[in-house]
Design a protein around this motif. Structure first.
Motif, short mmCIF file in Angstrom:
data_model
loop_
_atom_site.label_atom_id
_atom_site.label_comp_id
_atom_site.label_asym_id
_atom_site.label_seq_id
_atom_site.Cartn_x
_atom_site.Cartn_y
_atom_site.Cartn_z
N VAL A 140 0.82 -1.22 0.00
CA VAL A 140 0.00 0.00 0.00
C VAL A 140 0.85 1.27 0.00
O VAL A 140 0.50 2.26 -0.65
N LEU A 141 1.97 1.25 0.71
CA LEU A 141 2.78 2.47 0.83
C LEU A 141 4.13 2.37 0.12
O LEU A 141 4.84 3.37 0.01
N GLY A 142 4.49 1.18 -0.33
CA GLY A 142 5.74 1.04 -1.07
C GLY A 142 6.97 1.07 -0.20
O GLY A 142 8.08 1.31 -0.69
N ARG A 143 6.84 0.81 1.09
CA ARG A 143 7.98 0.80 2.01
C ARG A 143 7.72 -0.18 3.13
O ARG A 143 6.57 -0.50 3.47
N PRO A 144 8.79 -0.66 3.79
CA PRO A 144 8.60 -1.51 4.96
C PRO A 144 8.11 -0.68 6.15
O PRO A 144 8.34 0.53 6.21
N PRO A 145 7.46 -1.31 7.10
CA PRO A 145 7.03 -0.57 8.29
C PRO A 145 8.19 -0.34 9.25
O PRO A 145 9.20 -1.05 9.22
N THR A 146 8.05 0.67 10.08
CA THR A 146 9.00 0.84 11.17
C THR A 146 8.72 -0.23 12.23
O THR A 146 7.69 -0.91 12.19
N HIS A 147 9.62 -0.37 13.18
CA HIS A 147 9.42 -1.37 14.24
C HIS A 147 8.13 -1.09 15.02
O HIS A 147 7.35 -2.01 15.30
N VAL A 148 7.89 0.19 15.36
CA VAL A 148 6.69 0.55 16.12
C VAL A 148 5.43 0.25 15.30
O VAL A 148 4.45 -0.31 15.81
N GLU A 149 5.46 0.63 14.01
CA GLU A 149 4.30 0.35 13.14
C GLU A 149 4.04 -1.15 13.06
O GLU A 149 2.88 -1.60 13.10
N LYS A 150 5.10 -1.92 12.95
CA LYS A 150 4.93 -3.38 12.83
C LYS A 150 4.31 -3.97 14.09
O LYS A 150 3.36 -4.77 14.01
N MET A 151 4.78 -3.56 15.24
CA MET A 151 4.28 -4.11 16.49
C MET A 151 2.82 -3.72 16.74
O MET A 151 1.99 -4.56 17.12
N LYS A 152 2.50 -2.45 16.51
CA LYS A 152 1.12 -1.99 16.74
C LYS A 152 0.14 -2.65 15.77
O LYS A 152 -0.98 -3.04 16.15
N THR A 153 0.55 -2.78 14.50
CA THR A 153 -0.33 -3.41 13.52
C THR A 153 -0.54 -4.88 13.86
O THR A 153 -1.68 -5.39 13.80
N LEU A 154 0.53 -5.57 14.22
CA LEU A 154 0.41 -6.98 14.55
C LEU A 154 -0.47 -7.19 15.77
O LEU A 154 -1.33 -8.09 15.79
N ASP A 155 -0.30 -6.35 16.79
CA ASP A 155 -1.16 -6.46 17.98
C ASP A 155 -2.62 -6.27 17.61
O ASP A 155 -3.50 -7.02 18.07
N TYR A 156 -2.90 -5.29 16.75
CA TYR A 156 -4.30 -5.02 16.37
C TYR A 156 -4.88 -6.22 15.62
O TYR A 156 -6.02 -6.64 15.88
N CYS A 157 -4.12 -6.78 14.69
CA CYS A 157 -4.64 -7.89 13.89
C CYS A 157 -4.86 -9.14 14.74
O CYS A 157 -5.80 -9.92 14.50
N LEU A 158 -4.02 -9.35 15.76
CA LEU A 158 -4.20 -10.50 16.64
C LEU A 158 -5.42 -10.32 17.53
O LEU A 158 -6.09 -11.29 17.90
N GLU A 159 -5.73 -9.06 17.88
CA GLU A 159 -6.91 -8.79 18.72
C GLU A 159 -8.19 -8.77 17.90
O GLU A 159 -9.29 -8.92 18.46
N ASN A 160 -8.08 -8.59 16.58
CA ASN A 160 -9.27 -8.50 15.72
C ASN A 160 -9.10 -9.48 14.55
O ASN A 160 -8.87 -9.08 13.40
N LEU A 161 -9.19 -10.76 14.88
CA LEU A 161 -8.90 -11.80 13.88
C LEU A 161 -9.84 -11.74 12.68
O LEU A 161 -9.45 -12.10 11.57
N GLY A 162 -11.05 -11.29 12.86
CA GLY A 162 -12.00 -11.27 11.75
C GLY A 162 -11.78 -10.12 10.77
O GLY A 162 -11.94 -10.28 9.55
N THR A 163 -11.42 -8.96 11.31
CA THR A 163 -11.34 -7.76 10.45
C THR A 163 -9.98 -7.09 10.46
O THR A 163 -9.79 -6.09 9.77
N GLY A 164 -9.03 -7.62 11.22
CA GLY A 164 -7.76 -6.93 11.42
C GLY A 164 -7.03 -6.57 10.14
O GLY A 164 -6.61 -5.43 9.94
N TRP A 165 -6.86 -7.55 9.23
CA TRP A 165 -6.11 -7.27 8.01
C TRP A 165 -6.88 -6.37 7.06
O TRP A 165 -6.29 -5.52 6.39
N SER A 166 -8.18 -6.55 7.01
CA SER A 166 -9.01 -5.65 6.20
C SER A 166 -8.92 -4.22 6.72
O SER A 166 -8.77 -3.26 5.94
N ASP A 167 -9.00 -4.05 8.02
CA ASP A 167 -8.90 -2.72 8.62
C ASP A 167 -7.51 -2.11 8.36
O ASP A 167 -7.38 -0.90 8.15
N THR A 168 -6.49 -2.95 8.39
CA THR A 168 -5.13 -2.46 8.17
C THR A 168 -4.98 -1.89 6.76
O THR A 168 -4.44 -0.79 6.57
#
Length: 605
Positions: free
Chosen positions: A563-591
């Motif tokens: 989507v952005l053409g770049r890798p995420p920062t460490h903070v972005e990666k951790m926060k996104t992963l936490d959100y997707c694990l907490e929202n298994l149904g919609t996490g990746w779609s929301d991301t």
């Protein structure tokens, strides 16, 4: 650095050397001369601004740092391919240890067909290319221009073909340019002046103007230079086809469409039919209804509001604007405007603020023909980046013409001299610009009212066509072929409800009319538009791939790269992963939806 003290080469010296052929013409050599010219220009401006300022109060002239590899590859792809790089390409570039990998990347991108497609889009917007004129298909003309961009046809050769070709476009495709306005050649001429020479003569349609360079008489003298061509419509082989231009005063009548079986055609005029001053003409140098002879301006220094001297044009019969083409291409302005257009695409213009105005919607106004017909300046000119109208202003005012800004003018002359030496090869000129140190520096965020510098590209909104391409690639997970149309594959003027129009793609009523403002309609499209809904749908190809990617932090990386053409920062990666694990149904779609709605998705930096 506190101030420029080691600018050892003068700009006039660089310009003369480039014109004389004494400097090498490799991309890196040209890039070095351009970098030096940037330092010279900004140093001269800095000295002018600080000559009356106490030394302790002078603002330092700061050089931006070089960008990281991940920023550079994103920048190069967006500028040269009008799309983001794919994940595999980004990863390979980031781990490469090649000492010249940035230059290698630029060279590869410029020879790829996507670069030609991107150049075509810019040309088509500049030349107001449409799918049909008066209902007559322009497909042959469109494909000719597309091929010219793909093959890197020399810019002067292309413009000469546009101005001098005549015939039926199925046989002579470049003849489509003089058909653009359906016989309103006065409008065609004002756009020739503006897009090729940055001379806006719009106000002279209906009156002399105290702050412009062209009188109303001169407007019609310029238009008369096109009386060497006839535009007709009728069935093939007709003895007397209807003549749309020149036809005296009938240009103010409504346009009638081409009916099935008829064709539009241009041909050299056997006998020049004059054009006439309008019925409301009020000046002492002519009377309403007087015939006007062709004339061309002389580019001489003058004061604001002083009309330029005009010389009669010979007006040779049997030729279509050959003399006009010689004059346009022979003008020093021609090369200057060409290089500034290219510079603006890659850098934005120095001395201009960031184009981040927020508008209710893209402004809608009169077409160039409607302005001519109404004899009114209201709503005149292409839309500016802030959503208004250019009116009688020029796009590159401080860089060409009678500008009093000598540093800007000298800088433009250096760029123009290099393009002439390259024989008007715009692809090679782009290559040289992308090889500069300036192109590799951190983007500037220029506040409104503050001057920008040429040391690095400006932070700016992406073109509508680029945003659309990236949306399509996210929607199809990089497999757009056969599934969705990229910007260069769409109709020249998509339907008004097509999402690309909400992103700023123009209706081509004026040249250079595509916008890069931020509008509520654009924001709404990114938040709730069907394309974004499909791109972030739970059953969409990208979201499905992210769900099936393990481990999770690799999936986050894939999402950011897609989507952005770049890798995420460490903070972005951790926060996104936490959100997707907490929202298994919609996490990746929301991301995916969230990334599409970041400012980063619509801005170049």
């Amino acid at each position: 650095m506190s101030g420029p003290t080691d600018l050892h080469a003068s700009v006039p010296g660089i310009m003369l050397a480039a014109q004389s052929g004494s400097f090498p013409m490799t991309p890196d050599a040209v890039a070095g001369r351009i970098d030096q010219a940037i330092l010279q220009m900004e140093g001269d401006i800095w000295r002018q601004q600080n000559e009356k300022v106490a030394p302790g109060q002078r603002k330092p002239l700061q050089m931006p740092p070089q960008v990281s590899d991940e920023v550079f590859i994103r920048r190069a792809y967006l500028d040269l391919h009008a799309r983001l790089p794919d994940a595999a390409t980004v990863r390979a570039f980031l781990v490469s240890t090649h000492p010249q990998k940035r230059h290698v990347l630029v060279d590869r991108l410029l020879t790829d067909p996507m670069s030609g497609a991107r150049r075509f889009l810019r040309l088509a917007d500049m030349l107001r290319v449409k799918d049909a004129v008066l209902g007559y298909p322009m497909r042959s003309y469109v494909e000719w221009l597309r091929a010219a961009a793909a093959s890197d046809m020399a810019y002067d050769k292309m413009v000469r073909a546009l101005l001098t070709s005549s015939g039926e476009i199925g046989k002579v495709p470049a003849a489509g340019f003089l058909m653009t306005d359906g016989g309103h050649m006065e409008v065609t001429m004002q756009e020739i002046m503006r897009v090729f020479l940055d001379e806006n003569i719009q106000c002279a349609t209906c009156h002399d103007h105290p702050f412009t360079d062209t009188t109303q008489m001169q407007y019609y003298q310029l238009a008369a230079c096109l009386t060497g061509v006839e535009l007709t419509k009728g069935v093939p082989g007709a003895v007397r086809p209807a003549r749309l231009w020149p036809v005296g005063g009938s240009v103010l009548t409504p346009d009638s469409p081409v009916i099935p079986g008829e064709q539009l055609m241009t041909q050299p005029a056997k006998t020049r039919v004059p054009i006439f001053l309008p019925n409301d003409y009020l000046y002492r140098d002519g009377k309403p209804g007087d015939a006007v002879k062709p004339g061309l301006p002389v580019w001489t220094p003058k004061g604001m509001g002083v009309p330029r001297p005009f010389l009669p044009a010979a007006g040779r019969n049997g030729e279509v604007a050959v003399e006009l083409a010689d004059w346009v291409i022979g003008s020093t302005r021609f090369a200057e405007v060409a290089v500034l257009r290219t510079w603006q695409e890659l850098f934005g213009l120095p001395a201009q603020a960031a184009d981040v105005w927020i508008k209710e919607d893209f402004a809608t106004g009169k077409t160039a023909v409607e302005v001519y017909q109404s004899r009114s300046c209201e709503g005149a000119g292409p839309r500016t980046q802030s959503g208004g109208y250019m009116g009688y202003g020029n796009r590159f005012g401080t860089f060409v013409g009678d500008s009093a800004n000598e540093p800007h003018k000298r800088f433009t002359q250096v760029l123009a001299a290099e393009l002439v030496r390259m024989k008007y090869d715009l692809r090679e000129f782009e290559r040289a610009l992308c090889h500069t140190q300036a192109y590799q520096r951190q983007a500037q965020v220029v506040a409104l009212g503050e001057p920008g510098y040429a040391f690095s590209p400006a932070f700016r909104r992406l073109p509508a066509e680029t945003i659309w391409n990236n949306l399509v690639l996210v929607q199809t997970d990089g497999a757009a072929v056969g599934k969705a149309l990229l910007s260069h594959e769409l109709p020249q003027v998509p339907d008004s409800e097509h999402p690309s129009r909400a992103l700023g793609r123009a209706d081509r009523a004026w040249g250079d009319d595509s916008l890069r403002t931020i509008t509520h309609r654009l924001v709404q499209t990114l938040m709730t538009g069907d394309t974004v809904k499909q791109a972030s749908a739970k059953d969409g190809p990208l979201v499905q791939r992210l769900k099936n990617t393990q481990p999770g932090d690799l999936a986050v990386e894939e999402a950011f790269l897609a989507v952005l053409g770049r890798p995420p920062t460490h903070v972005e990666k951790m926060k996104t992963l936490d959100y997707c694990l907490e929202n298994l149904g919609t996490g990746w779609s929301d991301t995916v939806w969230s990334l599409l709605n970041t400012s980063e998705f619509v801005f170049q930096y």
